[in-house]
Design a protein around this motif. Structure first.
Motif, PDB file in Angstrom:
ATOM      1  N   TYR A   1      10.568   7.086  -0.338  1.00  9.61           N
ATOM      2  CA  TYR A   1      10.252   8.250   0.497  1.00  9.61           C
ATOM      3  C   TYR A   1      11.304   9.339   0.314  1.00  9.61           C
ATOM      4  CZ  TYR A   1       8.984  10.889   4.714  1.00  9.61           C
ATOM      5  OH  TYR A   1       8.609  11.878   5.601  1.00  9.61           O
ATOM      6  N   ALA A   2      12.572   8.960   0.232  1.00  8.19           N
ATOM      7  CA  ALA A   2      13.643   9.937   0.003  1.00  8.19           C
ATOM      8  C   ALA A   2      13.478  10.609  -1.360  1.00  8.19           C
ATOM      9  CB  ALA A   2      15.008   9.255   0.107  1.00  8.19           C
ATOM     10  N   THR A   3      12.957   9.881  -2.327  1.00  9.27           N
ATOM     11  CA  THR A   3      12.772  10.411  -3.680  1.00  9.27           C
ATOM     12  C   THR A   3      11.746  11.539  -3.733  1.00  9.27           C
ATOM     13  OG1 THR A   3      13.349   8.269  -4.627  1.00  9.27           O
ATOM     14  CG2 THR A   3      12.169   9.764  -6.062  1.00  9.27           C
ATOM     15  N   ILE A   4      10.765  11.499  -2.860  1.00 10.87           N
ATOM     16  CA  ILE A   4       9.720  12.529  -2.922  1.00 10.87           C
ATOM     17  C   ILE A   4      10.123  13.831  -2.218  1.00 10.87           C
ATOM     18  CG2 ILE A   4       7.885  10.836  -3.234  1.00 10.87           C
ATOM     19  CD1 ILE A   4       7.053  11.498  -0.296  1.00 10.87           C
ATOM     20  N   GLU A   5      11.329  13.877  -1.674  1.00 15.51           N
ATOM     21  CA  GLU A   5      11.949  15.107  -1.166  1.00 15.51           C
ATOM     22  C   GLU A   5      11.099  15.916  -0.197  1.00 15.51           C
ATOM     23  OE1 GLU A   5      13.132  17.323  -4.631  1.00 15.51           O
ATOM     24  OE2 GLU A   5      14.160  15.582  -5.469  1.00 15.51           O
ATOM     25  N   GLY A   6      10.578  15.292   0.841  1.00 15.29           N
ATOM     26  CA  GLY A   6       9.867  16.018   1.877  1.00 15.29           C
ATOM     27  C   GLY A   6       8.515  16.583   1.482  1.00 15.29           C
ATOM     28  N   ARG A   7       7.907  16.073   0.435  1.00 16.57           N
ATOM     29  CA  ARG A   7       6.593  16.577   0.011  1.00 16.57           C
ATOM     30  C   ARG A   7       5.511  16.247   1.039  1.00 16.57           C
ATOM     31  NH1 ARG A   7       6.575  17.831  -5.596  1.00 16.57           N
ATOM     32  NH2 ARG A   7       8.622  17.424  -6.461  1.00 16.57           N
ATOM     33  N   ILE A   8       5.672  15.145   1.718  1.00 14.02           N
ATOM     34  CA  ILE A   8       4.778  14.751   2.815  1.00 14.02           C
ATOM     35  C   ILE A   8       5.651  14.262   3.964  1.00 14.02           C
ATOM     36  CG2 ILE A   8       2.808  14.126   1.349  1.00 14.02           C
ATOM     37  CD1 ILE A   8       3.719  11.166   1.845  1.00 14.02           C
ATOM     38  N   ILE A   9       5.070  14.183   5.130  1.00 10.68           N
ATOM     39  CA  ILE A   9       5.806  13.697   6.294  1.00 10.68           C
ATOM     40  C   ILE A   9       5.167  12.392   6.766  1.00 10.68           C
ATOM     41  CG2 ILE A   9       6.539  14.197   8.658  1.00 10.68           C
ATOM     42  CD1 ILE A   9       7.739  16.108   6.543  1.00 10.68           C
TER      43      ILE A   9
ATOM     44  N   THR B   1       0.835  -1.204   0.000  1.00 12.19           N
ATOM     45  CA  THR B   1       0.000   0.000   0.000  1.00 12.19           C
ATOM     46  C   THR B   1       0.868   1.251   0.000  1.00 12.19           C
ATOM     47  OG1 THR B   1      -1.796  -1.117   1.182  1.00 12.19           O
ATOM     48  CG2 THR B   1      -1.735   1.299   1.310  1.00 12.19           C
ATOM     49  N   VAL B   2       1.814   1.295   0.915  1.00  7.69           N
ATOM     50  CA  VAL B   2       2.667   2.475   1.040  1.00  7.69           C
ATOM     51  C   VAL B   2       3.576   2.608  -0.178  1.00  7.69           C
ATOM     52  CG1 VAL B   2       4.452   3.607   2.432  1.00  7.69           C
ATOM     53  CG2 VAL B   2       2.536   2.438   3.554  1.00  7.69           C
ATOM     54  N   GLU B   3       4.141   1.502  -0.630  1.00  7.48           N
ATOM     55  CA  GLU B   3       5.010   1.533  -1.813  1.00  7.48           C
ATOM     56  C   GLU B   3       4.279   2.119  -3.019  1.00  7.48           C
ATOM     57  OE1 GLU B   3       6.915  -1.574  -5.009  1.00  7.48           O
ATOM     58  OE2 GLU B   3       6.951  -2.205  -2.901  1.00  7.48           O
ATOM     59  N   LYS B   4       3.104   1.630  -3.292  1.00  8.42           N
ATOM     60  CA  LYS B   4       2.359   2.075  -4.475  1.00  8.42           C
ATOM     61  C   LYS B   4       1.867   3.510  -4.329  1.00  8.42           C
ATOM     62  CE  LYS B   4       1.319  -2.654  -5.653  1.00  8.42           C
ATOM     63  NZ  LYS B   4       0.350  -3.744  -5.605  1.00  8.42           N
ATOM     64  N   ALA B   5       1.501   3.910  -3.129  1.00 12.11           N
ATOM     65  CA  ALA B   5       1.076   5.294  -2.910  1.00 12.11           C
ATOM     66  C   ALA B   5       2.248   6.258  -3.110  1.00 12.11           C
ATOM     67  CB  ALA B   5       0.464   5.446  -1.522  1.00 12.11           C
ATOM     68  N   LEU B   6       3.428   5.880  -2.639  1.00 12.39           N
ATOM     69  CA  LEU B   6       4.613   6.714  -2.864  1.00 12.39           C
ATOM     70  C   LEU B   6       4.944   6.794  -4.353  1.00 12.39           C
ATOM     71  CD1 LEU B   6       6.836   5.538   0.122  1.00 12.39           C
ATOM     72  CD2 LEU B   6       5.857   7.822  -0.186  1.00 12.39           C
ATOM     73  N   LYS B   7       4.786   5.694  -5.059  1.00 14.84           N
ATOM     74  CA  LYS B   7       5.040   5.695  -6.503  1.00 14.84           C
ATOM     75  C   LYS B   7       4.035   6.587  -7.232  1.00 14.84           C
ATOM     76  CE  LYS B   7       7.655   1.433  -6.787  1.00 14.84           C
ATOM     77  NZ  LYS B   7       7.744   0.033  -7.232  1.00 14.84           N
ATOM     78  N   ALA B   8       2.851   6.756  -6.676  1.00 12.55           N
ATOM     79  CA  ALA B   8       1.874   7.677  -7.264  1.00 12.55           C
ATOM     80  C   ALA B   8       2.413   9.107  -7.251  1.00 12.55           C
ATOM     81  CB  ALA B   8       0.542   7.589  -6.514  1.00 12.55           C
TER      82      ALA B   8
ATOM     83  N   HIS C   1      11.537  -1.626  -4.467  1.00 12.92           N
ATOM     84  CA  HIS C   1      10.457  -1.904  -3.514  1.00 12.92           C
ATOM     85  C   HIS C   1      10.806  -1.321  -2.147  1.00 12.92           C
ATOM     86  CE1 HIS C   1       8.586  -4.516  -6.432  1.00 12.92           C
ATOM     87  NE2 HIS C   1       9.750  -5.109  -6.606  1.00 12.92           N
ATOM     88  N   ASP C   2      11.943  -0.648  -2.067  1.00 11.93           N
ATOM     89  CA  ASP C   2      12.444  -0.065  -0.824  1.00 11.93           C
ATOM     90  C   ASP C   2      11.677   1.222  -0.540  1.00 11.93           C
ATOM     91  OD1 ASP C   2      13.916   1.363   1.116  1.00 11.93           O
ATOM     92  OD2 ASP C   2      15.806   0.454   0.457  1.00 11.93           O
ATOM     93  N   ILE C   3      10.747   1.184   0.398  1.00 11.47           N
ATOM     94  CA  ILE C   3       9.910   2.358   0.651  1.00 11.47           C
ATOM     95  C   ILE C   3      10.689   3.503   1.304  1.00 11.47           C
ATOM     96  CG2 ILE C   3       7.682   1.178   0.573  1.00 11.47           C
ATOM     97  CD1 ILE C   3       7.657   1.092   3.596  1.00 11.47           C
ATOM     98  N   GLU C   4      11.781   3.202   1.975  1.00 11.51           N
ATOM     99  CA  GLU C   4      12.606   4.289   2.512  1.00 11.51           C
ATOM    100  C   GLU C   4      13.273   5.048   1.358  1.00 11.51           C
ATOM    101  OE1 GLU C   4      14.244   3.258   6.797  1.00 11.51           O
ATOM    102  OE2 GLU C   4      14.596   1.592   5.395  1.00 11.51           O
ATOM    103  N   ARG C   5      13.715   4.343   0.359  1.00  8.82           N
ATOM    104  CA  ARG C   5      14.314   4.971  -0.820  1.00  8.82           C
ATOM    105  C   ARG C   5      13.247   5.764  -1.594  1.00  8.82           C
ATOM    106  NH1 ARG C   5      16.876   1.928  -5.937  1.00  8.82           N
ATOM    107  NH2 ARG C   5      17.319   3.785  -7.138  1.00  8.82           N
TER     108      ARG C   5
ATOM    109  N   GLU D   1      10.630   2.239   8.271  1.00  8.38           N
ATOM    110  CA  GLU D   1      11.710   1.262   8.423  1.00  8.38           C
ATOM    111  C   GLU D   1      11.152  -0.116   8.798  1.00  8.38           C
ATOM    112  OE1 GLU D   1      15.752   0.525  11.078  1.00  8.38           O
ATOM    113  OE2 GLU D   1      14.727   2.459  11.206  1.00  8.38           O
ATOM    114  N   GLN D   2      10.227  -0.146   9.742  1.00 11.32           N
ATOM    115  CA  GLN D   2       9.625  -1.418  10.151  1.00 11.32           C
ATOM    116  C   GLN D   2       8.881  -2.074   8.994  1.00 11.32           C
ATOM    117  OE1 GLN D   2       7.242  -1.457  13.756  1.00 11.32           O
ATOM    118  NE2 GLN D   2       8.444   0.264  14.539  1.00 11.32           N
TER     119      GLN D   2
END
Length: 132
Positions: free
Chosen positions: A65-73, A39-46, A59-63, A80-81
């Protein structure tokens, strides 16, 4: 919103719905956690697609998240978990496992709650469509 963005969100929602159903079954908590991660992976890819932030094949959601450059918190410790649920699953028997093994119902519910909040945060962000 771009069509591809909408498609990523739709697939994220489907994973969220699957996780909601599966989390209620004790022996399927690992699969529920796996779908929460998806869910989180695909939403970030959106977000990445909507703002043309590049092709990120991971598939690394931390990576992601880093790609979206602070657009959301989002809560980074929860990212990580949740990340371990997918990245450590290299063989079918490992799908949805956390470092300590199969997540408890409580752990799976916590991951699902995070996925739900993350999905809603991302969906609302994309509806507002800021120009950055």
């Amino acid at each position: 919103m771009k069509k591809i963005t909408h498609e990523w969100l739709e697939h994220a929602w489907q994973d969220l719905e699957a996780a909601r159903q599966l989390v209620t079954i004790e022996h399927l908590t690992g699969i529920a956690a796996f779908h929460a991660q998806q869910t989180v992976e695909k939403a970030l890819k959106a977000i990445i697609e909507e703002y043309d932030l590049g092709l990120v094949k991971t598939h690394d959601i931390e990576r992601l998240y880093a790609t979206i450059e602070g657009r959301i918190i989002l809560e980074e410790d929860m990212l990580e978990q949740l990340n371990t649920v997918y990245l450590d699953a290299r063989y079918p028997a490992d799908f949805g496992l956390m470092p300590g093994g199969l997540p408890s119902k409580n752990e799976a519910e916590k991951l699902l709650d995070f996925a739900e909040k993350s999905y809603e945060t991302i969906k609302q962000y994309l509806k507002k469509k800021p120009n950055r």
